[in-house]
Scaffold this motif. Structure first.
Motif, PDB file in Angstrom:
ATOM      1  N   GLU A  64      36.079  15.072  58.101  1.00 55.68           N
ATOM      2  CA  GLU A  64      34.038  14.885  57.904  1.00 55.68           C
ATOM      3  C   GLU A  64      33.919  14.845  56.557  1.00 55.68           C
ATOM      4  N   ARG A  65      34.642  15.815  56.239  1.00 51.55           N
ATOM      5  CA  ARG A  65      34.532  15.124  54.543  1.00 51.55           C
ATOM      6  C   ARG A  65      34.708  14.069  53.639  1.00 51.55           C
ATOM      7  N   ALA A  66      35.646  13.581  54.482  1.00 49.95           N
ATOM      8  CA  ALA A  66      35.935  12.771  54.355  1.00 49.95           C
ATOM      9  C   ALA A  66      35.056  11.150  54.340  1.00 49.95           C
ATOM     10  N   LYS A  67      34.601  11.401  55.873  1.00 51.82           N
ATOM     11  CA  LYS A  67      33.444  10.540  55.947  1.00 51.82           C
ATOM     12  C   LYS A  67      32.243  10.637  54.918  1.00 51.82           C
ATOM     13  N   VAL A  68      31.888  11.283  54.589  1.00 49.37           N
ATOM     14  CA  VAL A  68      30.860  12.095  53.996  1.00 49.37           C
ATOM     15  C   VAL A  68      31.243  11.287  52.131  1.00 49.37           C
ATOM     16  N   VAL A  69      32.204  11.850  51.723  1.00 52.73           N
ATOM     17  CA  VAL A  69      33.152  10.559  50.293  1.00 52.73           C
ATOM     18  C   VAL A  69      32.796   9.453  50.633  1.00 52.73           C
ATOM     19  N   ILE A  70      33.403   8.517  51.623  1.00 55.40           N
ATOM     20  CA  ILE A  70      32.964   7.215  52.042  1.00 55.40           C
ATOM     21  C   ILE A  70      31.746   6.877  51.645  1.00 55.40           C
ATOM     22  N   GLU A  71      31.092   7.979  52.034  1.00 56.33           N
ATOM     23  CA  GLU A  71      29.724   7.126  51.596  1.00 56.33           C
ATOM     24  C   GLU A  71      28.505   7.862  50.414  1.00 56.33           C
ATOM     25  N   VAL A  72      28.964   8.609  49.765  1.00 55.03           N
ATOM     26  CA  VAL A  72      28.921   9.072  48.080  1.00 55.03           C
ATOM     27  C   VAL A  72      29.252   7.868  47.515  1.00 55.03           C
ATOM     28  N   GLY A  73      30.616   7.509  48.108  1.00 56.99           N
ATOM     29  CA  GLY A  73      31.560   6.147  47.613  1.00 56.99           C
ATOM     30  C   GLY A  73      30.476   5.056  47.396  1.00 56.99           C
ATOM     31  N   LYS A  74      29.406   4.846  48.792  1.00 55.85           N
ATOM     32  CA  LYS A  74      28.849   3.472  48.384  1.00 55.85           C
ATOM     33  C   LYS A  74      27.929   3.868  47.599  1.00 55.85           C
ATOM     34  N   GLU A  75      26.914   5.113  47.510  1.00 57.53           N
ATOM     35  CA  GLU A  75      25.595   5.387  46.674  1.00 57.53           C
ATOM     36  C   GLU A  75      26.327   5.028  45.122  1.00 57.53           C
ATOM     37  N   LYS A  76      27.849   5.267  44.873  1.00 57.46           N
ATOM     38  CA  LYS A  76      28.084   4.852  43.638  1.00 57.46           C
ATOM     39  C   LYS A  76      27.997   3.633  43.326  1.00 57.46           C
ATOM     40  N   LEU A  77      28.952   2.735  44.185  1.00 53.00           N
ATOM     41  CA  LEU A  77      28.946   1.447  43.959  1.00 53.00           C
ATOM     42  C   LEU A  77      27.705   0.535  44.204  1.00 53.00           C
ATOM     43  N   LYS A  78      25.954   1.330  44.391  1.00 50.99           N
ATOM     44  CA  LYS A  78      25.055   0.406  44.714  1.00 50.99           C
ATOM     45  C   LYS A  78      24.455   0.640  43.212  1.00 50.99           C
ATOM     46  N   ASN A  79      24.733   2.416  42.593  1.00 48.43           N
ATOM     47  CA  ASN A  79      23.978   2.541  41.321  1.00 48.43           C
ATOM     48  C   ASN A  79      25.060   2.488  40.429  1.00 48.43           C
ATOM     49  N   ASN A  80      25.731   1.428  40.647  1.00 50.18           N
ATOM     50  CA  ASN A  80      26.753   1.156  39.567  1.00 50.18           C
ATOM     51  C   ASN A  80      27.242   2.525  38.458  1.00 50.18           C
ATOM     52  N   LYS A  81      27.997   3.134  39.534  1.00 51.89           N
ATOM     53  CA  LYS A  81      27.961   4.474  38.719  1.00 51.89           C
ATOM     54  C   LYS A  81      29.480   4.251  39.234  1.00 51.89           C
ATOM     55  N   SER A 122      42.641  13.130  47.627  1.00 50.50           N
ATOM     56  CA  SER A 122      42.765  12.120  49.094  1.00 50.50           C
ATOM     57  C   SER A 122      41.616  11.760  49.451  1.00 50.50           C
ATOM     58  N   CYS A 123      40.905  12.158  49.191  1.00 52.07           N
ATOM     59  CA  CYS A 123      40.071  12.118  49.343  1.00 52.07           C
ATOM     60  C   CYS A 123      39.102  10.502  47.915  1.00 52.07           C
ATOM     61  N   GLU A 135      37.481   5.941  47.907  1.00 56.42           N
ATOM     62  CA  GLU A 135      36.539   5.764  46.693  1.00 56.42           C
ATOM     63  C   GLU A 135      37.048   4.448  45.978  1.00 56.42           C
ATOM     64  N   GLY A 136      37.822   4.344  46.200  1.00 59.44           N
ATOM     65  CA  GLY A 136      38.747   3.710  44.448  1.00 59.44           C
ATOM     66  C   GLY A 136      40.194   4.164  43.912  1.00 59.44           C
ATOM     67  N   THR A 137      40.850   3.374  44.117  1.00 58.97           N
ATOM     68  CA  THR A 137      42.521   4.046  43.112  1.00 58.97           C
ATOM     69  C   THR A 137      42.114   4.505  42.203  1.00 58.97           C
ATOM     70  N   LEU A 138      42.498   5.603  41.917  1.00 58.74           N
ATOM     71  CA  LEU A 138      41.994   6.481  40.216  1.00 58.74           C
ATOM     72  C   LEU A 138      43.547   5.877  39.456  1.00 58.74           C
ATOM     73  N   LYS A 139      43.816   5.437  38.164  1.00 60.46           N
ATOM     74  CA  LYS A 139      44.789   4.976  38.338  1.00 60.46           C
ATOM     75  C   LYS A 139      44.757   5.535  36.594  1.00 60.46           C
ATOM     76  N   VAL A 140      45.702   6.559  36.029  1.00 61.31           N
ATOM     77  CA  VAL A 140      45.718   7.186  35.177  1.00 61.31           C
ATOM     78  C   VAL A 140      46.997   6.803  33.936  1.00 61.31           C
ATOM     79  N   ALA A 141      46.979   6.436  32.857  1.00 61.94           N
ATOM     80  CA  ALA A 141      48.074   6.353  31.889  1.00 61.94           C
ATOM     81  C   ALA A 141      48.371   7.942  31.249  1.00 61.94           C
ATOM     82  N   PHE A 142      49.685   8.211  31.190  1.00 60.36           N
ATOM     83  CA  PHE A 142      50.284   9.537  30.646  1.00 60.36           C
ATOM     84  C   PHE A 142      51.700   8.693  29.613  1.00 60.36           C
ATOM     85  N   LEU A 143      51.966   9.624  28.866  1.00 59.80           N
ATOM     86  CA  LEU A 143      52.710   9.696  27.725  1.00 59.80           C
ATOM     87  C   LEU A 143      54.605  10.058  28.337  1.00 59.80           C
ATOM     88  N   GLY A 144      54.874   9.016  28.475  1.00 53.97           N
ATOM     89  CA  GLY A 144      55.879   8.954  29.749  1.00 53.97           C
ATOM     90  C   GLY A 144      57.083   9.166  28.959  1.00 53.97           C
TER      91      GLY A 144
END
Length: 355
Positions: free
Chosen positions: A22-39, A77-78, A82-91
């Motif tokens: 249920e949480r995941a479904k809400v997150v998907i809707e939040v993602g759509k709103e963020k995309l619509k508002n360019n956030k 996971s949620c 919304e999208g893939t988060l890519k993070v660089a780190f000192l390897g």
């Protein structure tokens, strides 16, 4: 009786599963709103404030640190929906910077190892990753100057911090007979100075770019050892000879999350970092710092670095508690503008209270 308890656990787990979806479904809707508002699909202040709220209502028996770990992974996971988060780190993989990034962003993010701190900044600046994680300060060895220096030329901002406990291990191959040299990062050598002087007084200390790189080097040499993390030992198939060899059992390292966004909103408990230069005359730094004292702003760090433009002139880095939009901080920064040559707000970001 055990079977009865197990039935209860199974029922609770199914309820948790349903709620997670249920949480995941809400997150998907939040993602759509963020995309619509360019956030941006990641909102660090919101995540930190949410974790803080959960800790305030946690009645146990799970400890706060358990709650943080569980919800970091749920959020990770949620967020993937919304999208893939890519993070660089000192390897490479297995460094403490890698562990800090995993702690903050969870295992469902994509991690890109960089060979140096400047490369982490470069990957974020070019847009190849969304965020970067770099070390800034150790409780034993102090500030990482390489990171501060990068802010003098980079347009990136600080959007978060991560603090983790640092536990060092002496690591070597199974077939090691005599340790003639030890590899590690200079910071790790400094944090294990007393141990090394007592146990390996005549052994060569060879610096590496990272503790993980040091473990990799030791994996190719049966007359050597390395100081590094357990995860690095596992990665390269080595054994831990001695654990917790750091001189200070309360050893901590703080990392910064860097990004291109400087619009972090108020999270409820924040820090801000600014950099500025002053006139080269008596009282110039005093006048700058007085702006904070007079507005009841508490400093948490002050460092100076050579400006690289004029000989014997310096750039000052000041970190303090509070968000740039808070009224007392606004007054302090307005006053600061009047008494310094130049200044830049590097970022306002949530304070890490997990330790």
């Amino acid at each position: 009786m055990i079977e009865r308890y197990r039935e209860i656990i199974d029922r609770i787990d199914r309820e948790i599963l349903n709620l997670l979806n249920e949480r995941a479904k809400v997150v998907i809707e939040v993602g759509k709103e963020k995309l619509k508002n360019n956030k941006p699909f990641i909102d660090i202040p919101r995540e930190e404030a949410h974790i803080r709220d959960l800790l305030e209502v946690n009645k146990g028996p799970l400890l706060n640190e358990n709650i943080i770990s569980i919800f970091r992974e749920i959020i990770s996971s949620c967020r993937l929906l919304e999208g893939t988060l890519k993070v660089a780190f000192l390897g490479p993989e297995g460094t403490f910077t890698h562990l800090a990034a995993l702690k903050r962003f969870g295992r469902d993010s994509v991690y890109v190892p960089a060979r140096s701190i400047p490369e982490v900044f470069s990957l974020v600046e070019k847009g190849e990753v969304l965020l970067g994680v770099v070390p800034i300060e150790n409780s034993t060895e102090g500030v990482v100057n390489y990171t501060l220096d990068m802010f003098m030329t980079s347009p990136l901002n600080i959007i978060g911090e991560i603090i983790i406990p640092i536990s060092h291990n002496l690591i070597a191959r199974d077939d090691v007979i005599e340790i003639k040299k030890i590899y590690s990062h200079p910071q790790a050598f400094g944090q294990c100075k007393e141990y090394l002087e007592k146990n390996f007084p005549g052994v060569d200390l060879v610096e590496a770019n990272s503790t993980a790189k040091a473990v990799e080097m030791a994996s190719k040499d049966n007359e050597s050892a390395a100081i590094g993390s357990e995860i690095a030992a596992e990665k390269f198939g080595l054994k831990v000879i001695a654990s917790r060899i750091e001189d200070d059992p309360n050893n901590r390292t703080r990392f910064l999350i860097i990004g291109r966004n400087n619009e972090n909103r108020f999270s409820g408990k924040d820090k801000t970092m600014v950099m500025f230069s002053t006139a080269h005359k008596p009282g110039a730094l005093f006048n700058a710092l007085r702006c904070f004292a007079e507005n009841n702003v508490n400093l948490t760090m002050i460092q100076s670095r050579p400006s690289r433009e004029v000989l014997w002139e310096f750039v000052f880095f000041v970190e303090f508690q509070g968000h740039k939009e808070e009224e007392n901080v606004k007054r302090a920064l307005e006053s600061l503008k009047e008494v310094v040559w130049s200044y830049r707000i590097i970022g306002s970001y949530p304070e890490d209270e997990s330790l």
